[in-house]
Design an enzyme around this catalytic site. Structure first.
Site, PDB file in Angstrom:
ATOM      1  CE  LYS A  31     -48.907 -23.417 -24.990  1.00 53.47           C
ATOM      2  NZ  LYS A  31     -48.385 -22.387 -25.931  1.00 53.47           N
ATOM      3  CB  SER A  57     -46.743 -24.461 -28.688  1.00 51.60           C
ATOM      4  OG  SER A  57     -46.814 -23.251 -27.946  1.00 51.60           O
ATOM      5  CB  SER A 106     -47.559 -20.489 -29.646  1.00 53.29           C
ATOM      6  OG  SER A 106     -46.370 -21.078 -30.103  1.00 53.29           O
TER       7      SER A 106
END
Length: 449
Positions: free
Chosen positions: A65, A143, A167
């Site tokens: 990420k 996310s 997330s």
């Protein structure tokens, strides 16, 4: 690789090709790190040929990420105004995976600033809404959108995501992969974007529970650069002897979830009944969600005060994110202090509940992934069927989500196991045994079109 049937270079080239070919189709990629990956793969091959084996991660490609710092490579935090942000050192997780021999192939897309500014729809990142590998008209979740989508589409064998309040488990569920949220402090956050200092966690997204354990083994451990890290070491214990587990379940109102989600959950419980005892419980009546949102909003306003003061908010992608952070600056200190006081009560109560069980079992989410053209409120049903997610994140508890079937539109659904603090091995063992008894993790989306 160990039997010379393939090499780290061949693996890296294979996944780099997939990332370049399919990554843009799902808005999953911020940057493919080809030069770095090939250099690391060459080193992995040379070491293997010399008899130096770093372990299970040796030569295995992965993505992260894009809130994890990578030296000399932009780290955007998913935000348009930060597309050229570069740090001069690697995050601890990056260092540990490199030391384990893993090969970094990509920085993966994410919701801008990890969703802390209050996004309410999928188009909340400069790289475009995260698209689901099972259906490009549906959301990948957030996310950690790119991490889940890339693993789900087979663009990388595993990825690193982050969770403050859902997330990791949310996109993992929507994309039909395994996602592990470790105990708070299990993994160093040095070099990771801070959204909420007392809630942020880093963890793996993989194909299986066992893979999650292998990755966590590589990245867990104390770090002098992160004084919130747990000092005691952690090692993944491969389940050797099957034992009877103690499961607690929460009442799920069939009217609050999609029918297929409920049916898949009931079928999962039948599997679990063969693995141990199943007992229905209730959570103590406490304001979990309000406490969690107050703490996150308060800490986020401190973390991004300078960013907002300098006008960065006005360059974000989602309209609601451009102003959403400013309201958090107005939260009174007494509200934050009271939330932290109630948090201690929540921790004591939930710890008492879990003392008698190996895991609390729930559907991961209420629905399969929704359309990217609709706001979340139009389809999500609140995302979760209980307040356990808020409670568990407040308490820093580990959780594992695994695929357990498909919804009405053929998209994945998930089952979630929430465990005791510091006891990732138990929920990982449960996950391994559950996946031995089921084959949902062996289903793959078609990405030919």
């Amino acid at each position: 690789m160990r039997t010379r049937q393939t090499s780290a270079i061949e693996l890296a080239e294979f996944y780099l090709d997939r990332l370049k070919q399919f990554g843009p189709r799902y808005n999953a990629i911020v940057r493919v790190t080809s030069e770095l990956a090939l250099a690391q793969a060459r080193q992995a091959d040379a070491e293997m040929q010399a008899g130096y084996d770093r372990g299970p991660m040796h030569g295995i490609p992965f993505g992260v990420k894009d809130l994890l710092a990578t030296k000399g490579i932009p780290t955007t935090w998913g935000a348009a105004p930060l597309q050229n942000q570069v740090f001069d050192e690697d995050a601890t997780v990056i260092v540990r995976l490199r030391e384990a021999g893993a090969v970094l192939c990509a920085k993966l897309a994410m919701v801008e600033l990890a969703g802390g500014f209050g996004y309410k729809q999928a188009d909340a990142t400069f790289s475009g809404p995260g698209l689901n590998p099972w259906d490009k008209s549906r959301w990948a979740g957030g996310s950690s959108s790119g991490s889940a989508s890339a693993v789900g589409a087979g663009l990388v064998p595993f990825a690193i995501g982050s969770e403050t309040l859902g997330s990791i488990v949310t996109p993992a569920c929507y994309c039909g992969v395994a996602g592990l949220r470790p105990t708070y402090g299990r993994v160093s956050r040095h070099g990771a974007m801070a959204l909420s200092w007392t809630l942020d966690k880093l963890g793996p997204l993989c194909r299986t529970s066992e893979d999650c354990g292998l990755v966590l083994d590589a990245i867990a451990g104390a770090d002098p650069s992160d004084d919130t890290c747990i000092v005691s070491p952690w090692t993944f214990e491969h389940p050797q002897v099957k034992r009877s587990f103690r499961f607690a379940v929460l009442d799920v109102d069939p009217g609050e979830v999609q029918p297929e989600v409920f049916q898949n959950y009931e079928q999962s419980l039948k599997v679990l009944e063969k693995l141990g005892s199943v007992e229905t419980i209730e959570l103590p009546d406490l304001p979990y969600s309000i406490v969690a949102s107050t703490i996150i909003s308060s800490e986020m306003s401190a973390a991004f005060e300078t960013f907002m003061a300098e006008g960065g908010s006005w360059e974000l992608t989602a309209p609601e994110d451009r102003w959403g952070g400013f309201s958090n600056l107005l939260i009174p200190a007494k509200d934050y202090i009271n939330a932290m006081r109630i948090r201690r009560q929540i921790q004591r109560e939930i710890n008492g509940v879990l003392a008698n069980y190996d895991a609390i079992v729930t559907p991961t989410l209420n629905t399969e992934a929704g359309p990217i053209i609709q706001r979340f409120a139009e389809w999500s049903r609140g995302f979760v069927c209980s307040e356990l997610g808020s409670a568990a994140n407040l308490c820093g508890l580990p959780a594992l989500t695994l695929p357990n079937g498909f919804g009405e539109d053929g998209l994945p659904t998930g089952i979630e196991f929430t465990g005791r603090a510091l006891d990732e091995n138990t929920i990982l063992s449960i996950g391994c045994v559950y996946q031995e008894a089921t084959d949902w993790h062996e289903n793959f989306p078609s990405i030919a079109e």
